[in-house]
Motif scaffolding. Structure first.
Motif, short mmCIF file in Angstrom:
data_model
loop_
_atom_site.label_atom_id
_atom_site.label_comp_id
_atom_site.label_asym_id
_atom_site.label_seq_id
_atom_site.Cartn_x
_atom_site.Cartn_y
_atom_site.Cartn_z
N THR A 130 14.36 67.77 46.31
CA THR A 130 14.41 66.34 46.53
C THR A 130 14.90 66.08 47.95
N PRO A 131 14.59 64.91 48.52
CA PRO A 131 15.09 64.60 49.86
C PRO A 131 16.60 64.43 49.85
N ILE A 132 17.18 64.34 51.03
CA ILE A 132 18.60 64.06 51.16
C ILE A 132 18.78 62.76 51.95
N GLU A 133 19.89 62.11 51.66
CA GLU A 133 20.25 60.91 52.39
C GLU A 133 21.35 61.28 53.38
N VAL A 134 21.12 61.00 54.65
CA VAL A 134 22.09 61.34 55.70
C VAL A 134 22.55 60.06 56.37
N SER A 135 23.84 59.91 56.52
CA SER A 135 24.37 58.75 57.24
C SER A 135 25.39 59.22 58.27
N SER A 160 17.21 53.62 59.24
CA SER A 160 17.71 52.25 59.34
C SER A 160 19.12 52.27 59.91
N GLN A 161 19.57 51.12 60.41
CA GLN A 161 20.93 51.01 60.95
C GLN A 161 21.52 49.67 60.54
N SER A 162 22.77 49.71 60.06
CA SER A 162 23.46 48.48 59.67
C SER A 162 24.07 47.80 60.88
N ALA A 164 27.09 47.25 61.33
CA ALA A 164 28.34 47.94 61.67
C ALA A 164 28.10 49.23 62.44
N GLY A 165 26.83 49.63 62.59
CA GLY A 165 26.53 50.83 63.35
C GLY A 165 26.23 52.06 62.53
N GLU A 166 26.22 51.92 61.19
CA GLU A 166 25.93 53.08 60.35
C GLU A 166 24.42 53.32 60.30
N VAL A 167 24.02 54.54 60.67
CA VAL A 167 22.61 54.93 60.64
C VAL A 167 22.35 55.69 59.35
N ARG A 168 21.26 55.37 58.68
CA ARG A 168 20.93 55.99 57.40
C ARG A 168 19.51 56.53 57.47
N LEU A 169 19.35 57.81 57.10
CA LEU A 169 18.04 58.45 57.08
C LEU A 169 17.78 59.04 55.71
N ILE A 170 16.52 58.98 55.28
CA ILE A 170 16.06 59.72 54.11
C ILE A 170 15.13 60.79 54.65
N VAL A 171 15.46 62.06 54.43
CA VAL A 171 14.75 63.15 55.09
C VAL A 171 14.61 64.33 54.14
N GLU A 172 13.50 65.06 54.27
CA GLU A 172 13.31 66.27 53.48
C GLU A 172 14.31 67.34 53.93
N ARG A 173 14.79 68.09 52.97
CA ARG A 173 15.83 69.09 53.23
C ARG A 173 15.39 70.08 54.32
N ASP A 174 14.15 70.56 54.25
CA ASP A 174 13.68 71.56 55.22
C ASP A 174 13.61 70.99 56.64
N ALA A 175 13.35 69.69 56.75
CA ALA A 175 13.21 69.08 58.07
C ALA A 175 14.55 68.69 58.69
N TRP A 176 15.60 68.62 57.89
CA TRP A 176 16.87 68.11 58.37
C TRP A 176 17.44 68.87 59.58
N GLU A 189 26.04 64.10 71.68
CA GLU A 189 26.96 64.96 70.94
C GLU A 189 26.54 64.95 69.47
N ARG A 190 27.05 65.90 68.72
CA ARG A 190 26.68 65.97 67.31
C ARG A 190 27.62 65.09 66.48
N PRO A 191 27.10 64.03 65.88
CA PRO A 191 27.96 63.16 65.07
C PRO A 191 28.43 63.87 63.81
N GLU A 192 29.37 63.25 63.12
CA GLU A 192 29.80 63.75 61.81
C GLU A 192 28.87 63.16 60.76
N PHE A 193 28.09 64.04 60.12
CA PHE A 193 27.09 63.58 59.16
C PHE A 193 27.65 63.57 57.75
N TYR A 194 27.27 62.54 57.00
CA TYR A 194 27.57 62.51 55.57
C TYR A 194 26.24 62.72 54.85
N VAL A 195 26.15 63.77 54.04
CA VAL A 195 24.90 64.15 53.40
C VAL A 195 25.02 64.01 51.89
#
Length: 334
Positions: A130-135, A160-162, A164-176, A189-195
């Motif tokens: 299944t895909p993953i949601e990354v913010s 998408s981006q809120s 408040a600045g939160e970016v949200r992606l729906i992405v396939e696991r292999d492509a992440w 720089e590499r942000p701190e991702f929530y997956v």
């Protein structure tokens, strides 16, 4: 390009985790070269094929069939000849076998593409993902060009981006991993991702496929179309001969063992059909099996895989090296 970056792209197109338990997809020979500006793709790791690839200047040779299934001593024969050629050239050898056969929407399913099959489903499911949601938080608004660039990448469903600045992606696991690198580059720089893992939509990976033709065809007309797609003059078939063909199942290579999964299909297309299974195909409830040839189906698959890999590798020349069908035909009037 760094050789590991090239291999990363190969693994993205043919994920090693999708291979069958008995298989040996992956690096066959680790080379000394740390960069590759030429990558060769061919079906078989024969001495002749590998030599042609290396003479062209390939630092990496990608084949479909592995050089070996289990580790063995290099005591002679074609196996040793291939090792010697690769070692002399400091080159790598990689096999994308059932990892490529099972890659969803990959080149292993070219026959379904060219037949324009509808309602396509996997014959032998192996892996469900299944895909993953990354913010993550972006301190500055996401630019339109950045958002479109990320959204256009293969495997990305939405960006998408809120306020408040939160970016949200729906992405396939292999492509992440590839998307994460692009984000880090764009942000500096590499942000701190929530997956977070999602439950749907599910992607089913496995061997073979079944689907319906847009319009049913008379059996002889379907055979003529298959002759044209495979380039084969001879298409032996066994089992009940249907008057019309609408539902088609297929599996490249040695897929005759999946014939029992083709229940409900009018025809099942594969290679390497053996005598006794052909006899059994005449029993009640069986499907008509067409032997389209191991070589012809997988040769075309690797040609298309080379094109996909070439599109994924910027600054790297990818060339497909045609193989040689090991079978020769003798036709005589008796």
């Amino acid at each position: 390009m760094e050789i590991q970056a090239v291999l990363k792209n190969v693994r993205w197109l043919a994920p090693e985790e999708l291979q069958s338990g008995w298989d040996n997809s992956g690096v066959q020979v680790s080379g000394v070269a740390d960069k590759a500006d030429k990558v060769a793709v061919t079906l078989e790791p024969t001495p002749e094929a590998v030599t042609r690839c290396l003479e062209w200047g390939a630092s990496l040779v990608v084949t479909h069939h592995p050089l070996y299934m289990k580790p063995k001593a290099p005591t002679g024969g074609a196996y040793l000849d291939v090792l010697r050629a690769l070692i002399r050239a400091d080159a790598w050898l990689y096999a994308a076998h059932t990892s490529l056969d099972s890659a969803p929407e990959g080149p292993a399913f070219w026959l379904g593409d060219d037949l324009d099959l509808q309602n396509r489903r996997v014959l032998e499911p192996g892996t469900v993902t299944t895909p993953i949601e990354v913010s993550f938080y972006a301190p500055t608004p996401l630019g339109r060009e950045d958002g479109e660039r990320w959204a256009d990448r293969d495997g990305v469903h939405s960006v998408s981006q809120s306020a408040a600045g939160e970016v949200r992606l729906i992405v396939e696991r292999d492509a992440w991993p590839f998307v994460a690198e692009a984000i880090a580059f764009g942000q500096g720089e590499r942000p701190e991702f929530y997956v977070r893992e999602l439950v749907e939509p599910r992607t089913v990976a496995g061997l073979g496929e079944m689907g319906e033709l847009p319009e049913e065809l008379a059996f002889d007309d379907f055979l003529q179309r298959l002759h044209g797609l495979t380039g084969r003059r001879y298409l032996p078939h066994c089992g009940p001969r249907p008057e019309m063909v609408r539902t088609v199942a297929y599996c490249g290579g040695s897929g005759s063992s999946l014939a029992h999964r083709a229940a409900g299909a009018d025809v099942f297309i594969t290679g390497d059909m053996k005598y006794h299974p052909a006899v059994d195909a005449g029993t009640e409830g069986s499907v008509c099996i067409i032997d389209a040839g191991h070589f012809s189906i997988e040769e075309e698959m690797m040609r298309r895989f080379a094109a996909e890999l070439g599109a994924a590798l910027e600054g790297v020349e990818v060339r497909f090296f045609p193989g040689d069908d090991p079978f020769r035909w003798s036709v005589a009037e008796i």
